[in-house]
Write an enzyme that holds these catalytic residues in place. Structure first.
Site, mmCIF file in Angstrom:
data_model
loop_
_atom_site.group_PDB
_atom_site.id
_atom_site.type_symbol
_atom_site.label_atom_id
_atom_site.label_comp_id
_atom_site.label_asym_id
_atom_site.label_seq_id
_atom_site.Cartn_x
_atom_site.Cartn_y
_atom_site.Cartn_z
ATOM 1 N N THR A 191 0.824 -1.228 0.000
ATOM 2 C CA THR A 191 0.000 0.000 0.000
ATOM 3 C C THR A 191 0.849 1.265 0.000
ATOM 4 O O THR A 191 0.329 2.359 -0.249
ATOM 5 C CB THR A 191 -0.882 0.045 1.266
ATOM 6 O OG1 THR A 191 -0.013 0.131 2.403
ATOM 7 C CG2 THR A 191 -1.751 -1.200 1.385
ATOM 8 N N ASP A 225 18.807 2.686 -2.326
ATOM 9 C CA ASP A 225 18.246 2.594 -0.976
ATOM 10 C C ASP A 225 19.281 3.123 0.030
ATOM 11 O O ASP A 225 20.328 2.500 0.246
ATOM 12 C CB ASP A 225 17.893 1.138 -0.661
ATOM 13 C CG ASP A 225 17.104 1.026 0.639
ATOM 14 O OD1 ASP A 225 15.981 0.531 0.597
ATOM 15 O OD2 ASP A 225 17.629 1.446 1.700
ATOM 16 N N ASP A 236 20.214 0.693 2.952
ATOM 17 C CA ASP A 236 21.069 -0.417 2.512
ATOM 18 C C ASP A 236 22.480 0.055 2.205
ATOM 19 O O ASP A 236 23.466 -0.623 2.532
ATOM 20 C CB ASP A 236 20.475 -1.078 1.256
ATOM 21 C CG ASP A 236 19.317 -2.002 1.596
ATOM 22 O OD1 ASP A 236 19.227 -2.448 2.757
ATOM 23 O OD2 ASP A 236 18.489 -2.269 0.699
HETATM 24 N N1 URA Z 1 14.184 5.570 0.265
HETATM 25 C C1 URA Z 1 15.423 5.347 -0.214
HETATM 26 O O1 URA Z 1 16.297 4.891 0.503
HETATM 27 N N2 URA Z 1 15.676 5.627 -1.507
HETATM 28 C C2 URA Z 1 14.741 6.128 -2.349
HETATM 29 O O2 URA Z 1 15.040 6.371 -3.511
HETATM 30 C C3 URA Z 1 13.457 6.354 -1.815
HETATM 31 C C4 URA Z 1 13.210 6.075 -0.510
#
Ligand code: URA
Length: 213
Positions: A112, A204, A207
């Site tokens: 969602t 990300d 990460d």
């Molecule tokens: N969160 C992230 O870590 N990267 C994105 O591009 C969007 C949200």
């Protein structure tokens, strides 16, 4: 620092732009990524806090007494949005070592895309503090709005949102929900992709900070 839209500030300083390019590069290691996020955060903190009020004091140098200044007014609170916001805290604390640090955890439901709160621990006197909400990526804006909802319920009046990269969609969402919260970023990117990642972005942020992918 350049004001692009109403209360949206983009940091065009060459040092920040140079470091942002390294951050975006997919070959940058987690160690380097963490270091650069820390450096950019510190440079941004310097500018974001430019309007902190000062009061006049007297200090005695080894030579004589003199007029000097110290920061007056409310104390600061840094609120990183877990988990990627953690990467920004160190840089801020280097400049404002006495700031209290609260944490809010929200994750995006993958189906969602709604923000689900899973952790919240804030300084008791958060309502009396100047709050800096930290998240490297302002993507949909849903998590940031959820965090601002929590902060407002806890009595926060003065809040600034600080990120590294913002997407237009996130800015719009945040602006509509909280027009009084200024947004500071190092880059305003093009759009979101179908997975709600910022394009071109940096991937990300969590990460890349923690080496989990
Ligand atoms: N969160 C992230 O870590 N990267 C994105 O591009 C969007 C949200």
């Amino acid at each position: 620092m350049e004001e692009q839209l109403d209360d949206v500030f983009i940091f065009d300083h060459p040092l920040i732009q140079h470091k942002m390019s390294k951050l975006r590069d997919k070959h940058t290691t987690s160690k380097e990524f963490r270091e650069i996020v820390n450096e950019i955060s510190m440079l941004m903190a310097y500018e974001v806090t430019r309007d902190m009020p000062l009061r006049e004091i007297e200090v005695e140098t080894p030579i004589c007494k003199t007029k000097a200044y110290e920061i007056e007014g409310k104390k600061a609170a840094l609120i990183p949005i877990l988990r990627a916001g953690l990467g920004m805290v160190g840089g801020w604390l280097e400049l404002i070592p006495n700031a209290k640090v609260g944490h809010i955890g929200v994750y995006r439901d993958p189906q969602t895309f709604e923000a689900i709160e899973y952790y919240c621990k804030l300084p008791e006197d958060i309502g009396q503090r100047d709050v800096y909400l930290l998240d490297p990526m302002l993507a949909t804006g849903v998590s940031s709005v959820a965090c601002l909802d929590i902060l407002r319920r806890r009595g926060v009046k003065a809040c600034k949102f600080v990120c590294l990269i913002a997407a237009p969609e996130g800015i719009q969402t945040l602006r509509e929900a909280y027009p009084d919260v200024p947004i500071y970023c190092a880059a305003l990117d093009q759009c979101l992709n179908e997975h709600r990642y910022i394009v071109p972005g940096l991937g990300d942020a969590g990460d890349r900070l923690f080496g989990t992918k």
